[in-house]
Design an enzyme around this catalytic site. Structure first.
Site, PDB file in Angstrom:
ATOM      1  N   LYS A  14      58.587   3.144  -8.985  1.00 56.32           N
ATOM      2  CA  LYS A  14      58.395   4.467  -8.368  1.00 56.32           C
ATOM      3  C   LYS A  14      59.537   4.853  -7.443  1.00 56.32           C
ATOM      4  CE  LYS A  14      54.662   3.554  -6.218  1.00 56.32           C
ATOM      5  NZ  LYS A  14      54.614   2.129  -6.435  1.00 56.32           N
ATOM      6  N   ARG A  89      48.037   7.712   0.245  1.00 58.95           N
ATOM      7  CA  ARG A  89      47.539   6.385  -0.101  1.00 58.95           C
ATOM      8  C   ARG A  89      46.013   6.332  -0.082  1.00 58.95           C
ATOM      9  NH1 ARG A  89      51.511   3.402  -0.769  1.00 58.95           N
ATOM     10  NH2 ARG A  89      52.346   1.549   0.082  1.00 58.95           N
ATOM     11  N   ARG A 128      61.647 -10.934  -7.668  1.00 58.95           N
ATOM     12  CA  ARG A 128      62.272 -10.530  -6.398  1.00 58.95           C
ATOM     13  C   ARG A 128      62.609 -11.746  -5.547  1.00 58.95           C
ATOM     14  NH1 ARG A 128      58.332  -5.806  -4.163  1.00 58.95           N
ATOM     15  NH2 ARG A 128      57.099  -7.626  -3.659  1.00 58.95           N
ATOM     16  N   ARG A 130      60.808 -13.287  -3.288  1.00 56.92           N
ATOM     17  CA  ARG A 130      60.297 -13.335  -1.917  1.00 56.92           C
ATOM     18  C   ARG A 130      59.308 -14.482  -1.786  1.00 56.92           C
ATOM     19  NH1 ARG A 130      58.781  -7.031  -0.774  1.00 56.92           N
ATOM     20  NH2 ARG A 130      60.819  -6.169  -1.202  1.00 56.92           N
ATOM     21  N   ARG A 141      47.430  -8.006  -3.974  1.00 57.94           N
ATOM     22  CA  ARG A 141      48.068  -6.697  -3.761  1.00 57.94           C
ATOM     23  C   ARG A 141      47.713  -5.715  -4.871  1.00 57.94           C
ATOM     24  NH1 ARG A 141      53.947  -8.861  -2.389  1.00 57.94           N
ATOM     25  NH2 ARG A 141      53.587  -9.499  -0.251  1.00 57.94           N
TER      26      ARG A 141
END
Length: 182
Positions: A14, A89, A128, A130, A141
């Site tokens: 996005k 949100r 990623r 992380r 999530r």
């Protein structure tokens, strides 16, 4: 005029697509993260308020976020459209956005929903690198996102256009532009 909201899982692209669509459409990319940073950096009253919550490790309340979005959408460069990324949100934020736009004599045109299989999101988030991107955290999530987004997609049902978010950046951008009639 193009007033667009971007929805999709974290890792669906996005942010990247919002920036590209903003340029292609000649309208501002409005990201809540950028709004927070700008208001805090400029030490505005809203920035000071947001900073208090962020410094305490809390979420910025909708009232502050809504006020920042309202200020941003009232600026001249957003008169002919915008690409909203990361907002709304929640259902109360969606209702606030409807009221903000009505006050400005505007309405939303499209909600682009970036559709992507969960496995692909998990792969992208793992890539990623992380430390906090463990499978358990990623799945949690995604579940939170699903619960937050479902009521929003129902709220905006008549404006939602789903696009396949799997592919190269250029392929996804071409689908998004086509969905917007460009």
């Amino acid at each position: 005029m193009t007033r667009v909201i971007m929805f999709g899982y974290p890792g669906a692209g996005k942010g990247t697509q919002s920036a590209l669509l903003s340029k292609a459409l000649g309208v501002p990319h409005v990201s809540t993260g950028d709004l927070f940073r700008a208001n805090i950096g400029e030490n505005t009253p809203l920035g000071q308020e947001a900073k208090k919550y962020l410094d305490a490790g809390n979420l910025v309340p909708s009232s502050v976020t809504n006020a920042m979005v309202k200020d941003r959408l009232a600026q001249p460069d957003a008169k002919d459209g915008f690409v909203l990324d990361g907002y709304p949100r929640t259902l109360d934020q969606a209702e606030a956005l409807t009221a903000i736009l009505a006050e400005l004599g505007q309405q939303l045109d499209t909600v682009l929903s970036f559709e992507i299989p969960e496995e692909v999101v998990v792969e992208r988030m793992r890539a990623r690198g992380r430390q906090d991107d463990t499978d358990e955290i990623i799945k949690a999530r995604l579940e939170i996102h699903r619960k937050e987004t479902e009521p929003l997609l129902q709220y905006y049902e008549s404006l939602v256009v789903a696009i396949n978010a799997v592919g190269t950046v250029d392929e996804v951008q071409a689908r998004a532009l086509k969905a917007l009639g460009r």
